[in-house]
Design an enzyme around this catalytic site. Structure first.
Site, short mmCIF file in Angstrom:
data_model
loop_
_atom_site.label_atom_id
_atom_site.label_comp_id
_atom_site.label_asym_id
_atom_site.label_seq_id
_atom_site.Cartn_x
_atom_site.Cartn_y
_atom_site.Cartn_z
N ASN A 1 2.79 8.39 13.42
CA ASN A 1 3.62 9.16 14.35
C ASN A 1 5.10 9.17 13.96
O ASN A 1 5.94 9.62 14.75
CB ASN A 1 3.49 8.61 15.77
N HIS B 1 -2.26 12.02 28.78
CA HIS B 1 -2.49 10.74 28.12
C HIS B 1 -3.14 9.75 29.07
O HIS B 1 -2.96 9.80 30.29
CB HIS B 1 -1.15 10.18 27.63
N GLU C 1 2.15 16.46 29.91
CA GLU C 1 2.83 16.14 28.66
C GLU C 1 3.61 17.36 28.19
O GLU C 1 3.32 18.50 28.59
CB GLU C 1 1.82 15.71 27.59
N SER D 1 -0.88 14.79 23.03
CA SER D 1 -1.00 13.83 21.94
C SER D 1 -2.22 14.01 21.07
O SER D 1 -2.22 13.63 19.90
CB SER D 1 -0.99 12.40 22.51
N ASP E 1 6.03 14.02 30.23
CA ASP E 1 5.93 12.99 29.19
C ASP E 1 6.16 13.69 27.86
O ASP E 1 5.32 14.45 27.39
CB ASP E 1 4.54 12.35 29.25
N HIS F 1 5.80 13.06 22.24
CA HIS F 1 5.55 13.67 20.94
C HIS F 1 6.42 14.88 20.66
O HIS F 1 6.29 15.50 19.60
CB HIS F 1 4.07 14.03 20.82
N LYS G 1 7.88 7.23 18.07
CA LYS G 1 7.36 8.36 17.30
C LYS G 1 8.45 8.88 16.37
O LYS G 1 8.74 8.27 15.36
CB LYS G 1 6.85 9.46 18.24
#
Length: 381
Positions: free
Chosen positions: A45, A131, A170, A174, A199, A202, A234
C-alpha cells in the site's frame, strides 16, 4: 476442551480460506525478498514510495534522538507532546478542517468513532463494501445498521430517515479500488439532516491537489463532511491514523473514544516522521503522475490480454477470479515467475468474488508493469 480450535482451523483450510503469515527478509519497496528470493511486489500500500524517502527516515531518526522511542502514556495522561500537536495542526492546514485527533491505526480510529457516537436512538447506513473495521463496529453498536448496495445512491435514499444518525462510506474502496460518489453522498446527507463519515485511507495522498484525497479529487472540500478518517500507513508510508472534523467532534472523541482514552499514544518520533511525510506528499505531483501512468499502462495491457479487472482507476486493481482455490493457484503461478500478488478470499470479499488484489505504485518502473503482464499472460494461459 472449551474451544475446539483445531476443527475450526481444519474447516477453514479445507475451504481454501486459511491465512498464513509471510515473513519478509526485506523492507517494503517495488521489490521484496522472501526466503532468500526476490519478487516484484504488487501487494503493498506504499502507493507513492514514501516509505523509503530519505527526509522521512531522517525525521524519524531525529525524533528518536529528541523524544525517545515511545510516548510513555495515553494522550490524556502524559502521552501527548509537541510533535503530536504540530501534526494535528498540519493536518488541519493541509485538509482544511477545524481539528484532528491521532490514532494508532485506521482500524482503531473507525472503531472509536462508531462506538463513541452511535447509540440505540440512532440509525447508521453503511455501504455494503465498507471496510471490516467499519462494519464490525457498526454491527457491535446499539444503532441499527442498514446496508445499502455498493455506491447505489437511489437505494441509500430509500433507506434514509431524517436526522437519525450517520451515513458511512469509504472514499476509495480497499478491495475494489473504485470511488464513492461523494457529491451525491454529501447531497443526501444535507437533505436528510444526517451526518456523513468518509474513510479515505486509500485516497489520501494519492488523489486530489497536493494529495488531499478523494474529496478534493471530486471537487469537494473536507469540511463538507462531518467526519473524515485517513491513515498514514498507505500513501504516506508510515503508520497510524487520524479523525478530523469540527473542534466539538474532536473534543467529544478525546473524552469518549475508548480507543483514544485508554491506549498509549503513538510515539512522538513517529509523529515527526508523519509530519515529514505530509510535507513530502504535498509536493509529490511527479509521483502521483507516475502512478497514474502505471495504472493506465497496466489497464491497457490487461485489456489486451482479456483479463477481468474491476472498474478502478486507482492504485488498487482487482483481478476478479471467482473461487478461492483458483485465486490461490493463480497467485502461486505468479510467484513462480517472480511476481508477488496476494489472493483475497472470503470473508474479506463476498463468496464467489475471490480475486488477486494488485496494487501499483509510483516506485514501479514501466518494465515492472511489462513483466507483471507477461507473468499474468503465462499464468492464465
Amino acid at each position: 476442551m472449551p474451544f475446539d480450535l483445531s476443527s475450526v482451523l481444519a474447516a477453514r483450510e479445507a475451504a481454501g480460506l486459511k491465512r498464513q503469515r509471510i515473513c519478509l527478509d526485506s523492507g517494503q519497496g517495488r521489490e521484496i525478498w522472501v526466503e532468500g528470493q526476490a519478487y516484484l511486489n504488487f501487494s503493498g500500500n506504499d502507493y507513492l514510495g514514501a516509505a523509503s524517502q530519505p527526509e522521512i527516515l531522517q525525521a524519524w531518526r531525529a525524533g528518536l534522538e529528541r523524544w525517545g522511542a515511545g510516548s510513555g502514556a495515553s494522550p490524556l495522561v502524559t502521552g501527548y507532546s509537541q510533535p503530536h500537536a504540530r501534526l494535528e495542526a498540519q493536518l488541519c492546514d493541509w485538509l482544511g478542517v477545524e481539528a484532528a485527533l491521532l490514532f494508532s491505526t485506521g482500524f482503531a480510529a473507525n472503531q472509536a468513532v462508531l462506538k463513541a457516537l452511535l447509540g440505540k436512538e440512532h440509525l447508521q447506513w453503511q455501504d455494503r463494501l465498507n471496510h471490516a473495521s467499519l462494519q464490525e463496529a457498526g454491527a457491535a453498536s446499539p444503532a441499527p445498521m442498514k446496508r445499502f448496495a455498493h455506491n447505489d445512491m437511489a437505494h441509500l435514499a430509500r433507506l434514509l430517515a431524517p436526522k437519525r444518525g450517520l451515513i458511512i462510506s469509504e472514499g476509495v474502496f480497499s478491495m475494489d479500488g473504485d470511488q464513492a460518489p461523494l457529491s451525491e453522498l454529501v447531497a443526501l446527507s444535507q437533505a436528510s439532516g444526517n451526518w456523513l463519515m468518509i474513510d479515505d485511507a486509500h485516497g489520501l495522498g494519492v488523489l486530489g491537489a497536493a494529495g488531499r484525497g478523494t474529496l478534493a479529487a471530486q471537487g469537494m472540500r473536507a469540511n463538507q463532511v462531518q467526519i473524515l478518517m485517513g491513515t498514514f500507513g498507505k500513501a504516506l508510508g508510515c503508520a497510524g491514523a487520524f479523525v478530523a472534523g469540527s473542534r466539538e467532534l474532536v473534543d467529544y472523541l478525546a473524552n469518549f473514544a475508548r480507543e483514544y482514552v485508554y491506549s498509549t499514544h503513538l510515539p512522538p518520533a513517529q509523529a515527526e516522521a508523519i509530519s515529514a511525510a505530509i510535507a513530502w506528499v504535498q509536493q509529490a505531483d511527479g509521483a502521483r503522475e507516475q502512478l497514474q501512468a502505471h495504472i493506465a499502462l497496466f489497464r491497457q495491457g490487461a485489456a489486451q490480454l482479456g483479463l477481468r479487472l474491476g472498474d478502478s482507476q486507482t492504485a488498487i486493481q482487482p483481478l476478479l477470479v471467482g473461487e478461492s482455490e483458483a485465486a490461490l493457484i493463480l497467485a502461486q503461478r505468479l510467484r513462480q515467475r517472480g511476481v508477488w500478488v496476494t489472493a483475497i478470499r472470503p470473508p474479506t470479499v463476498p463468496a464467489g468474488q475471490a480475486r488477486l488484489r494488485l496494487t501499483l505504485t509510483a516506485a514501479h518502473r514501466p518494465e515492472d508493469i511489462a513483466r507483471l503482464l507477461s507473468a499474468l499472460a503465462e499464468a492464465t494461459a
